[in-house]
Structure formats: C-alpha cells, structure tokens
Design an enzyme around this catalytic site. Structure first.
Site, mmCIF file in Angstrom:
data_model
loop_
_atom_site.group_PDB
_atom_site.id
_atom_site.type_symbol
_atom_site.label_atom_id
_atom_site.label_comp_id
_atom_site.label_asym_id
_atom_site.label_seq_id
_atom_site.Cartn_x
_atom_site.Cartn_y
_atom_site.Cartn_z
ATOM 1 N N ARG A 1 0.543 -1.206 -0.140
ATOM 2 C CA ARG A 1 -0.012 0.003 0.110
ATOM 3 C C ARG A 1 0.964 1.189 -0.138
ATOM 4 O O ARG A 1 1.752 1.359 0.823
ATOM 5 C CB ARG A 1 -0.867 -0.031 1.306
ATOM 6 C CG ARG A 1 -1.466 1.346 1.483
ATOM 7 C CD ARG A 1 -3.039 1.284 0.973
ATOM 8 N NE ARG A 1 -3.674 2.432 1.101
ATOM 9 C CZ ARG A 1 -4.768 2.275 1.918
ATOM 10 N NH1 ARG A 1 -5.227 1.432 2.333
ATOM 11 N NH2 ARG A 1 -5.700 3.614 1.945
ATOM 12 N N ARG B 1 -6.113 0.948 -4.505
ATOM 13 C CA ARG B 1 -5.389 0.619 -3.388
ATOM 14 C C ARG B 1 -4.875 -0.903 -3.637
ATOM 15 O O ARG B 1 -6.161 -1.609 -3.907
ATOM 16 C CB ARG B 1 -5.747 1.014 -2.050
ATOM 17 C CG ARG B 1 -6.710 0.570 -1.609
ATOM 18 C CD ARG B 1 -8.340 1.128 -1.783
ATOM 19 N NE ARG B 1 -8.237 2.639 -1.762
ATOM 20 C CZ ARG B 1 -8.612 3.766 -0.840
ATOM 21 N NH1 ARG B 1 -8.777 2.831 0.278
ATOM 22 N NH2 ARG B 1 -8.596 4.773 -0.906
ATOM 23 N N ASP C 1 -6.896 -2.151 1.620
ATOM 24 C CA ASP C 1 -7.545 -1.353 2.478
ATOM 25 C C ASP C 1 -8.109 -2.380 3.884
ATOM 26 O O ASP C 1 -8.837 -3.477 3.426
ATOM 27 C CB ASP C 1 -8.768 -0.709 1.752
ATOM 28 C CG ASP C 1 -9.037 0.575 2.543
ATOM 29 O OD1 ASP C 1 -8.303 1.232 3.308
ATOM 30 O OD2 ASP C 1 -9.983 1.177 2.104
ATOM 31 N N ASP D 1 -10.177 -1.730 7.252
ATOM 32 C CA ASP D 1 -10.825 -0.914 8.049
ATOM 33 C C ASP D 1 -11.437 -1.561 9.325
ATOM 34 O O ASP D 1 -12.243 -2.335 8.970
ATOM 35 C CB ASP D 1 -12.133 -0.227 7.286
ATOM 36 C CG ASP D 1 -11.467 0.720 6.096
ATOM 37 O OD1 ASP D 1 -10.375 1.237 6.447
ATOM 38 O OD2 ASP D 1 -12.420 0.635 5.151
HETATM 39 N N1 ROI Z 1 -15.399 1.133 -3.670
HETATM 40 C C1 ROI Z 1 -15.500 -0.326 -3.595
HETATM 41 N N2 ROI Z 1 -16.543 -0.836 -4.335
HETATM 42 N N3 ROI Z 1 -14.842 -1.001 -2.615
HETATM 43 C C2 ROI Z 1 -14.180 -0.407 -1.606
HETATM 44 O O1 ROI Z 1 -13.538 -1.061 -1.002
HETATM 45 C C3 ROI Z 1 -13.725 0.870 -1.816
HETATM 46 N N4 ROI Z 1 -12.972 1.544 -0.853
HETATM 47 C C4 ROI Z 1 -12.740 2.889 -1.048
HETATM 48 C C5 ROI Z 1 -13.279 3.868 -2.105
HETATM 49 C C6 ROI Z 1 -12.440 4.546 -3.100
HETATM 50 C C7 ROI Z 1 -14.271 4.911 -1.549
HETATM 51 N N5 ROI Z 1 -14.276 2.969 -3.179
HETATM 52 C C8 ROI Z 1 -14.320 1.717 -2.778
HETATM 53 O O2 ROI Z 1 -11.901 3.518 -0.234
#
Ligand code: ROI
Length: 165
Positions: free
Chosen positions: A83, A93, A96, A98
C-alpha cells in the site's frame, strides 16, 4: 477480548490474492483469533470511476489488542502488501483494512473513528457483514437489518470460490 469486524478491500495487484493474504495475516495477529470471514464480493468503485473494480470482504476477529494497537497492526499489513498513500482521495489501493466495529466501543480520535464513518450505507460492507453476523446490533442501537433494508444489493457480485478452506 472484544469482537471486532474488519472490512477488507482491494482493487490492484490481483485483489483476491491480496484479500487472501490479508486474511492469513489477520489469522496470525497476536492476542487475537480470526473467527469468521464472509465470501468475497466484487463491486464497481465507489468514488472516482476511473479505477478497477474492487473485491471486498468482512472478517470477524476476537482480540485483546486495543483499538490503536489493532490499527497499527492493520496499517503494517497494508504496507507489507504494497500500500502506498497517494494524493488522490478515494484512489485505487492494493489493500484497505478498516476497523468497522470494535465491540460496542466508540472511538473518535484523529487517527481512528469507530464505528467506521461510511459503513452504514455501503453495500460492499453491509452484505458481507450480514453473512457472518445477521443479527448484529450497532452501538447506536440500529440493527444491521434496518441498514440493509435501506441499502440495495445492487452492483454487488458474490464471487464463487473454487474450494472451501
Ligand atoms: N469502492 C468499492 N466498491 N469498494 C471499496 O472497498 C472501496 N474503498 C474505497 C473507495 C475508494 C471509497 N471506494 C470503494 O476506499
């Protein structure tokens, strides 16, 4: 121990492989047990449309780590998987991770907000979450069913898996 839900997402460098690798890293976290994970779901990017489709999943983890200690661990896993932080907000990315929910705790500090800001209206979070904990109540008293009824499945694609693990 707290029951924690973690959202996983990737849209670069073989997203499915990124998620599988991240799940292996979550399973290896100290003072923690990986309890469950959802199926993998593909979806169009939310935000800027000129990026690849995402693959998302949600994991349930029991942990004795503090919220910030867990955040540090998750950010380390993100960095290990390549990342990089780009100027563009909501850009693509490799990984991610979260923290969606941390037991019933509310965290509101500069580095971390739990429950996660945007989880309440994102299909790619709510549907995987419902797969592993359909009866979930959020810290504010809302139920996951309520949130789901206001959030169409539209655009999500549950991915078939080759073999059970
Ligand atoms: N869109 C989708 N479909 N899935 C994600 O995990 C995701 N994560 C993000 C942003 C760029 C907002 N869009 C996303 O951070």
């Amino acid at each position: 121990m707290e029951r924690v839900y973690i959202g996983l997402g990737s849209n670069l460098a073989t997203p499915l492989a990124q998620l599988r690798s991240a799940l292996a890293s979550l399973a290896a976290l100290p003072h923690s047990n990986l309890i469950a994970r959802s199926s993998f779901y593909a979806s169009d990017p939310l935000g800027p449309a000129d990026q690849p489709r995402y693959v998302n999943a949600v994991a349930a983890l029991d942990t004795a780590l503090s919220p910030l200690a867990l955040l540090d661990r998750l950010q380390t896993i993100e960095l290990e998987q390549g990342r990089t932080r780009k100027a563009e907000r909501w850009g693509p990315r490799t990984l991610d991770l979260d923290i969606l929910l941390f037991g019933n705790q509310k965290v509101d500090i500069a580095r971390l907000t739990v429950p996660h800001y945007h989880m309440h209206a994102r299909a790619f979070v709510l549907y995987p979450l419902a797969e592993i904990v359909p009866e979930l109540h959020l810290p504010d008293g809302r139920t996951l069913s309520e949130l789901l009824s206001a959030c169409p499945f539209e655009g999500l694609q549950r991915l078939a898996e080759a073999a059970p693990e």
